[in-house]
Design an enzyme around this catalytic site. Structure first.
Site, mmCIF file in Angstrom:
data_model
loop_
_atom_site.group_PDB
_atom_site.id
_atom_site.type_symbol
_atom_site.label_atom_id
_atom_site.label_comp_id
_atom_site.label_asym_id
_atom_site.label_seq_id
_atom_site.Cartn_x
_atom_site.Cartn_y
_atom_site.Cartn_z
ATOM 1 N N SER A 204 81.794 45.993 84.966
ATOM 2 C CA SER A 204 81.153 46.608 83.783
ATOM 3 C C SER A 204 80.429 47.901 84.150
ATOM 4 O O SER A 204 80.482 48.888 83.398
ATOM 5 C CB SER A 204 80.195 45.626 83.101
ATOM 6 N N HIS B 294 84.622 38.126 85.312
ATOM 7 C CA HIS B 294 83.337 38.850 85.302
ATOM 8 C C HIS B 294 82.403 38.141 84.297
ATOM 9 O O HIS B 294 82.104 36.968 84.459
ATOM 10 C CB HIS B 294 83.618 40.327 84.969
ATOM 11 N N HIS C 124 81.825 35.151 94.663
ATOM 12 C CA HIS C 124 81.394 36.508 94.336
ATOM 13 C C HIS C 124 82.104 37.489 95.250
ATOM 14 O O HIS C 124 82.384 37.173 96.404
ATOM 15 C CB HIS C 124 79.876 36.670 94.476
ATOM 16 N N ARG D 269 69.842 35.235 91.058
ATOM 17 C CA ARG D 269 69.776 35.118 89.594
ATOM 18 C C ARG D 269 70.015 33.661 89.191
ATOM 19 O O ARG D 269 69.466 33.171 88.210
ATOM 20 C CB ARG D 269 70.820 36.047 88.944
ATOM 21 N N ASP E 236 76.375 33.093 86.539
ATOM 22 C CA ASP E 236 76.968 32.460 85.365
ATOM 23 C C ASP E 236 77.005 30.938 85.453
ATOM 24 O O ASP E 236 77.212 30.265 84.445
ATOM 25 C CB ASP E 236 78.395 32.995 85.161
HETATM 26 N N1 AMX Z 1 87.333 28.933 92.417
HETATM 27 C C1 AMX Z 1 88.582 28.909 92.936
HETATM 28 N N2 AMX Z 1 89.076 29.864 93.729
HETATM 29 C C2 AMX Z 1 88.268 30.871 94.042
HETATM 30 C C3 AMX Z 1 86.941 30.949 93.576
HETATM 31 C C4 AMX Z 1 86.489 29.932 92.709
HETATM 32 N N3 AMX Z 1 85.262 29.935 92.163
HETATM 33 N N4 AMX Z 1 86.367 32.069 94.060
HETATM 34 C C5 AMX Z 1 87.304 32.700 94.806
HETATM 35 N N5 AMX Z 1 88.461 31.979 94.785
HETATM 36 C C6 AMX Z 1 89.735 32.311 95.392
HETATM 37 C C7 AMX Z 1 90.250 33.629 94.799
HETATM 38 O O1 AMX Z 1 90.856 33.382 93.529
HETATM 39 C C8 AMX Z 1 91.210 34.083 95.888
HETATM 40 O O2 AMX Z 1 92.359 33.307 95.754
HETATM 41 P P1 AMX Z 1 93.820 33.953 96.039
HETATM 42 O O3 AMX Z 1 93.771 34.452 97.446
HETATM 43 O O4 AMX Z 1 94.750 32.818 95.814
HETATM 44 O O5 AMX Z 1 93.970 35.072 95.043
HETATM 45 C C9 AMX Z 1 90.481 33.641 97.156
HETATM 46 O O6 AMX Z 1 89.580 32.589 96.763
HETATM 47 C C10 AMX Z 1 89.681 34.750 97.823
HETATM 48 O O7 AMX Z 1 88.801 35.290 96.861
HETATM 49 P P2 AMX Z 1 87.385 35.913 97.312
HETATM 50 O O8 AMX Z 1 87.673 37.060 98.203
HETATM 51 O O9 AMX Z 1 86.503 34.829 97.810
HETATM 52 O O10 AMX Z 1 86.787 36.377 95.919
HETATM 53 P P3 AMX Z 1 87.087 37.714 95.120
HETATM 54 O O11 AMX Z 1 86.169 38.758 95.629
HETATM 55 O O12 AMX Z 1 88.540 38.040 95.093
HETATM 56 O O13 AMX Z 1 86.689 37.277 93.650
HETATM 57 C C11 AMX Z 1 85.351 36.283 91.981
HETATM 58 C C12 AMX Z 1 85.351 37.120 93.250
HETATM 59 C C13 AMX Z 1 83.954 36.241 91.421
HETATM 60 C C14 AMX Z 1 86.279 36.953 90.950
HETATM 61 C C15 AMX Z 1 85.859 34.864 92.320
HETATM 62 O O14 AMX Z 1 84.950 34.247 93.211
HETATM 63 C C16 AMX Z 1 86.053 33.986 91.107
HETATM 64 O O15 AMX Z 1 87.118 34.038 90.480
HETATM 65 N N6 AMX Z 1 85.021 33.164 90.712
HETATM 66 C C17 AMX Z 1 85.092 32.376 89.515
HETATM 67 C C18 AMX Z 1 84.834 33.234 88.276
HETATM 68 C C19 AMX Z 1 83.390 33.666 88.214
HETATM 69 O O16 AMX Z 1 82.474 32.873 88.360
HETATM 70 N N7 AMX Z 1 83.164 34.961 87.920
HETATM 71 C C20 AMX Z 1 81.817 35.506 87.724
HETATM 72 C C21 AMX Z 1 81.353 36.382 88.864
HETATM 73 C C22 AMX Z 1 79.995 36.962 88.585
HETATM 74 C C23 AMX Z 1 80.060 37.970 87.480
HETATM 75 O O17 AMX Z 1 80.691 38.998 87.594
HETATM 76 N N8 AMX Z 1 79.442 37.705 86.351
#
Ligand code: AMX
Length: 435
Positions: free
Chosen positions: A241, A271, A318, A327, A373
């Protein structure tokens, strides 16, 4: 006289000089190297932009102009009788770089009250959308519709000197921030309360009035809104964002267009939409397990099923953080104080114990800990704000404080149009292998 604007103007010159000095001394210094894995990997960890308002530490979490969330809770002015920081204060801190006095905060509050009238056509645009339209879609459309009021767009057409860009941007940012609670509350009441709208109460602060217009007049909920609006306001420059707002703003799109872009990014499930997804996931888990309080074993089995289905566990992980998000902790402390026996809070606490080792065991998740979140929805549910599709709009109202402050700084410092390079896989291979 607009005191805050004058105060801000007085710090622009020194800030520009400071940047010039740094650039003339270190313009050719190297601050990092870029690996191919980063080019394919969402630019993780690539230092590539300036954000003055906040900085994210991988272990400690966010600091706003150097202050952590517990420090903000201690040092920022409070509403009379309250104990949570006023978001007007974090806005002032981000804009000015120093802590506000009680008077500074009161003045910001008053400014936002004075600027808060939303023109009728914005409500008409919202009303023209089907009622089942997702609240974030309504929010984004309303922000774009409000662009009719942009002082920057008008000034640009009239030929404003680039040194003055920051002035109408400041006006746009202040007007937009002032009007967002009314717009958000309108969307909420229209979507979930038969269009039974509630008039603003100009005696209240920004968050208190927002709570009031949503239909929640209890003091505890207003305190929750003050905390919520403070801690969601900024998370340095590279999150979707913030970056989207900055990127679109770099084309000299005005604050309305830029912020709408940021909100369209916030609406993504990885996000800001994660806050609604967390509650949906928790409720689905509870109902699939037959209701009541699930055991840790049941939660673990449900998490494993979520992963086996190729889905993420929302609220965990994250891109930058590697520890529990402060947070999350601030909201957990609020729950411990105000709702220790609440069943959903207790489920969230159990999930906190169960999920990290499961995510760690996947061997690929870099941060198994909860983010902001994972907790926010449960607090809102407790006070009766149960329509979780609306939660990201709350996040968005708060996020305006950080991203629009950054836009003002971008305009004040003459930040250039953003244009990173890109390359095809074929050309990259040639570059790497034929050297
Ligand atoms: N559940 C399952 N798998 C997860 C995970 C979770 N909570 N968090 C990361 N992973 C997976 C990724 O999908 C990725 O899988 P892939 O290699 O098969 O594509 C792998 O672990 C490596 O990811 P990462 O390097 O640890 O995370 P990232 O930087 O690529 O992504 C984020 C970060 C937040 C998108 C991810 O942790 C996620 O999808 N979390 C769940 C959604 C969420 O809570 N989002 C809110 C974040 C905060 C915000 O912006 N408000």
């Amino acid at each position: 006289m607009n005191r805050l604007k004058d105060q801000f103007e007085s710090i622009i010159g020194p800030a520009i000089q400071d940047r010039r000095d740094l650039l003339s001394k270190h313009g050719d210094d190297v601050v990092g190297e870029i690996k191919v894995s980063q080019v394919y990997g969402g630019m993780r960890g690539m230092l590539s932009m300036i954000c003055e308002t906040s900085k994210l530490d991988v272990n400690e979490g966010i600091r706003f102009r150097g202050y952590s969330i517990p420090e903000l809770q201690e040092k920022l002015p409070k509403y009379p009788g309250g104990s949570e920081p006023l978001p007007e204060g974090v806005f002032y801190l981000m804009l000015m770089g120093e802590l506000p006095t009680e008077d500074d905060v009161r003045r910001v509050s008053n400014q936002w009250i004075r600027r808060s009238t939303v023109p009728p056509h914005v409500f008409k645009v919202i009303d023209a959308l089907p009622e089942h339209t997702h609240p974030m879609t309504q929010f984004s459309a309303a922000i774009t519709a409000l662009r009719t009021e942009s002082e920057f767009a008008k000034a640009y057409r009239d030929g404003i000197n680039k040194k003055k860009y920051w002035e109408p941007t400041y006006e746009d940012a202040m007007n937009l921030i002032a009007r967002l609670p009314r717009i958000a509350a309108y969307i909420y009441r229209r979507t979930y309360h038969n269009g039974d709208h509630i008039e603003p109460d100009p005696k209240l602060d920004w968050s208190g009035n927002f709570a009031h217009m949503l239909g929640f007049d209890g003091d505890e909920f207003k305190e929750l809104m003050r905390l919520y609006m403070t801690i969601h306001s900024d998370h340095e420059g590279g999150n979707v964002s913030a970056h989207a707002t900055h990127l679109v703003g770099s084309a000299l799109s005005d604050a309305y267009l830029s912020f709408a872009a940021g909100m369209n990014g916030l609406a993504g499930p990885l996000h800001g939409l994660a806050n609604q997804e967390v509650v949906r996931w928790l409720l689905e888990m509870r109902s699939e397990l037959g209701g009541g309080m699930p055991t840790k074993e049941q939660i673990a089995a449900y998490c494993k099923k979520t992963l086996a289905d190729g889905k993420v566990i929302p609220g965990f992980g994250h891109a930058v953080l590697r520890k529990t998000d402060p947070r999350y902790t601030a909201q957990r402390e609020f729950a411990q104080k105000h709702m220790p026996d609440n069943e959903l809070f207790q489920i969230v606490s159990k999930v906190y114990e169960v999920v990290p080792p499961i995510l760690e065991a996947t061997g690929k998740v870099k941060n198994p800990w909860p983010n902001v979140d994972a907790h926010s929805g449960v607090l809102l549910m407790k006070y009766g704000l149960v329509e979780y599709d609306f939660y990201t709009v709350l996040f968005g109202v708060s996020r305006s404080l950080g991203v629009l402050t950054n836009l003002i700084w971008d305009r004040a410092t003459g930040s250039p149009i953003e244009r990173p390079g890109s390359i095809s896989t074929k050309l990259l291979r040639e570059k790497l292998e034929n050297k």
